[in-house]
Motif scaffolding. Structure first.
Motif, short mmCIF file in Angstrom:
data_model
loop_
_atom_site.label_atom_id
_atom_site.label_comp_id
_atom_site.label_asym_id
_atom_site.label_seq_id
_atom_site.Cartn_x
_atom_site.Cartn_y
_atom_site.Cartn_z
N PRO A 1 30.23 -4.92 -10.93
CA PRO A 1 30.53 -6.25 -10.35
C PRO A 1 31.65 -6.21 -9.30
O PRO A 1 31.51 -6.82 -8.23
N SER A 2 32.75 -5.52 -9.58
CA SER A 2 33.86 -5.49 -8.61
C SER A 2 33.46 -4.75 -7.34
O SER A 2 33.82 -5.18 -6.22
N LEU A 3 32.75 -3.67 -7.47
CA LEU A 3 32.33 -2.93 -6.28
C LEU A 3 31.33 -3.73 -5.46
O LEU A 3 31.34 -3.67 -4.22
N ARG A 4 30.46 -4.51 -6.14
CA ARG A 4 29.51 -5.34 -5.39
C ARG A 4 30.25 -6.44 -4.63
O ARG A 4 29.94 -6.73 -3.47
N SER A 5 31.26 -7.07 -5.29
CA SER A 5 32.04 -8.13 -4.62
C SER A 5 32.79 -7.57 -3.41
O SER A 5 32.85 -8.20 -2.34
N LYS A 6 33.39 -6.38 -3.58
CA LYS A 6 34.12 -5.76 -2.48
C LYS A 6 33.19 -5.46 -1.31
O LYS A 6 33.54 -5.67 -0.14
N ALA A 7 32.00 -4.96 -1.64
CA ALA A 7 31.05 -4.64 -0.56
C ALA A 7 30.60 -5.90 0.16
O ALA A 7 30.45 -5.90 1.40
N GLU A 8 30.42 -7.00 -0.57
CA GLU A 8 30.01 -8.26 0.07
C GLU A 8 31.13 -8.80 0.95
O GLU A 8 30.88 -9.32 2.06
N ARG A 9 32.40 -8.73 0.47
CA ARG A 9 33.53 -9.20 1.27
C ARG A 9 33.65 -8.41 2.57
O ARG A 9 33.85 -8.97 3.66
N HIS A 10 33.56 -7.09 2.45
CA HIS A 10 33.67 -6.24 3.63
C HIS A 10 32.51 -6.52 4.60
O HIS A 10 32.66 -6.40 5.82
N GLY A 11 31.36 -6.92 4.05
CA GLY A 11 30.25 -7.27 4.92
C GLY A 11 30.55 -8.49 5.77
O GLY A 11 30.13 -8.58 6.94
N GLU A 12 31.29 -9.51 5.22
CA GLU A 12 31.66 -10.69 5.97
C GLU A 12 32.80 -10.39 6.94
O GLU A 12 32.82 -10.87 8.08
N GLU B 1 32.52 2.58 3.59
CA GLU B 1 33.04 3.17 2.34
C GLU B 1 32.79 2.25 1.16
O GLU B 1 32.47 2.70 0.05
N ALA B 2 32.92 0.96 1.34
CA ALA B 2 32.67 0.01 0.26
C ALA B 2 31.19 0.02 -0.15
O ALA B 2 30.85 -0.03 -1.34
N GLN B 3 30.30 0.06 0.87
CA GLN B 3 28.87 0.12 0.57
C GLN B 3 28.51 1.43 -0.15
O GLN B 3 27.70 1.44 -1.09
N ALA B 4 29.12 2.55 0.25
CA ALA B 4 28.83 3.83 -0.38
C ALA B 4 29.35 3.86 -1.81
O ALA B 4 28.69 4.42 -2.71
N ALA B 5 30.50 3.25 -2.05
CA ALA B 5 31.04 3.23 -3.41
C ALA B 5 30.13 2.44 -4.34
O ALA B 5 29.90 2.81 -5.49
N LEU B 6 29.58 1.31 -3.82
CA LEU B 6 28.64 0.52 -4.64
C LEU B 6 27.38 1.32 -4.94
O LEU B 6 26.91 1.34 -6.09
N ALA B 7 26.81 1.98 -3.93
CA ALA B 7 25.60 2.76 -4.14
C ALA B 7 25.85 3.90 -5.11
O ALA B 7 24.99 4.22 -5.96
N GLN B 8 27.03 4.53 -5.01
CA GLN B 8 27.35 5.63 -5.93
C GLN B 8 27.46 5.12 -7.36
O GLN B 8 26.99 5.76 -8.31
#
Length: 367
Positions: free
Chosen positions: A101-112, A126-133
């Motif tokens: 959940p936290s990695l998904r939220s971070k990736a969404e924030r960085h996307g905006e 890096e945020a997207q890669a961390a979520l995928a990992q």
């Protein structure tokens, strides 16, 4: 002179009456040709019970020699280590899922933010890669849980097929392992049961040539059986297939027949004799075996009442037998009257008095 006077004309001798002989009138018809072949019985299905995980056998849950059903638990391996491995895998899965959940939220924030140039493209990637990992780690943990659950299920060794189980090769407390040379037990399905019979490739070739020429029609698939003690098996079987290759060592071909075995009379490995219908002889002449004899050369012959009720000696050619009759290919034809009774009174060239005898009566007399 006195003697000459006393001896008047003598009455002519009375000719002897023709002797009576029993005859059977022959008829042509389609006749199944039976051949007797040696064979061995084989189980319909055979399955070896083997372990899939390492461990100590805790229980044996079947009676040796009894019937088991598919899926029945036969052995139990000590499950403790596998239960612990399963719980550990579940814990690892929970840990991997917790960070998603936290990695998904971070990736969404960085996307905006990257749209407003508030963060760099590198931070976004890096945020997207961390979520995928993290998501990949969850899938790996799920696979580990599945593998641990399978290994835990393998601690309960079940029967792969239904049938009769043999003796157990291990007892409680034995250490077992996957890939070991010795099976824990063997299960065999014996109803129905196979009978593998051997036929000469030469005989099989002759039959095929006669089928091609139309001289003989293909046979049915019915098979009868005689057991080791010579008694007839009470159930009829069917031929399932003929092996496509010839055994180079014996020059023979294997035929497999299937027989019902509800009483369990047949066991794998028994020696039996099978009567197989090789084909159907077209327009064959059947001669009672009682009316066929052998000459000094061992050739088959028969006495036939011909024209003028005179006896003829006929040399024959026979192809085989069906029941108590010979299948005659040469020497006899439809309508011939073959002598089956009073053979001692029938001499070639002499006249006889033929008396019709039914085939059933001739057979009963022969018995």
């Amino acid at each position: 002179l006195a003697l000459a006077a006393c001896g008047g004309k003598q009455a002519p001798a009375t000719a002897a009456a023709p002797g009576e002989v029993g005859v059977v009138t022959l008829h042509a018809g389609d006749v199944p040709v039976l051949t007797e072949l040696a064979g061995r019985t084989a189980a319909f299905r055979v399955s070896e019970v083997r372990p899939q995980v390492n461990g100590i056998v805790r229980k044996r849950l079947f009676e040796e020699g009894g019937m088991v059903r598919a899926g029945q638990v036969l052995y139990e391996i000590e499950p403790g280590p596998f239960e612990a491995a399963h719980e550990q895998a579940e814990a690892s899965l929970a840990t991997a899922q917790a960070g998603i959940p936290s990695l998904r939220s971070k990736a969404e924030r960085h996307g905006e933010l990257v749209k407003a140039n508030a963060v760099s493209r590198q931070e976004h990637d890096e945020a997207q890669a961390a979520l995928a990992q993290a998501q990949a780690s969850v899938k790996a943990a799920q696979a580990a849980v599945k593998a641990a659950r399978i290994n835990l299920e393998f601690t309960r060794i079940t029967a792969p097929i239904a049938g009769r189980i043999g003796r157990s090769s291990i007892t409680e407390g034995a250490l077992v392992a996957p890939g070991q040379a010795m099976a824990l037990a063997t299960i065999q399905r014996l109803d129905p049961i196979y009978v593998d019979v051997i036929q000469s490739s030469l005989e099989l070739t002759k039959l095929k040539r006669r089928f091609i020429s139309g001289d003989m029609a293909p046979a049915s698939t019915r098979v009868t059986l005689r057991m080791e003690d010579g008694l007839a098996y009470p159930h009829e079987g069917t031929v399932k297939f003929t092996e496509v290759g010839v055994d180079a060592a014996t020059g023979s071909v294997t035929l497999r027949a299937e027989f019902p075995n509800p009483q369990g009379l047949l066991l794998p490995g028994m020696y039996v004799r099978a009567q197989v219908e090789a084909g159907v002889e077209r327009h064959a002449i059947l001669a009672p075996q009682r009316g066929v004899s052998r000459n000094e050369k061992g050739e088959p012959t028969a006495l036939v009442v011909g024209a003028g009720d005179k006896v003829e000696l006929r040399p024959l050619e026979v192809r085989g037998a069906t029941g108590d009759q010979w299948i005659v290919t040469q020497g006899l034809r439809e309508g011939d009257r073959i002598v089956v009774d009073g053979l001692q009174r029938a001499q070639p060239g002499e006249k006889v008095k033929p008396v019709p005898v039914s085939l059933e009566a001739a057979t009963a007399a022969a018995e």
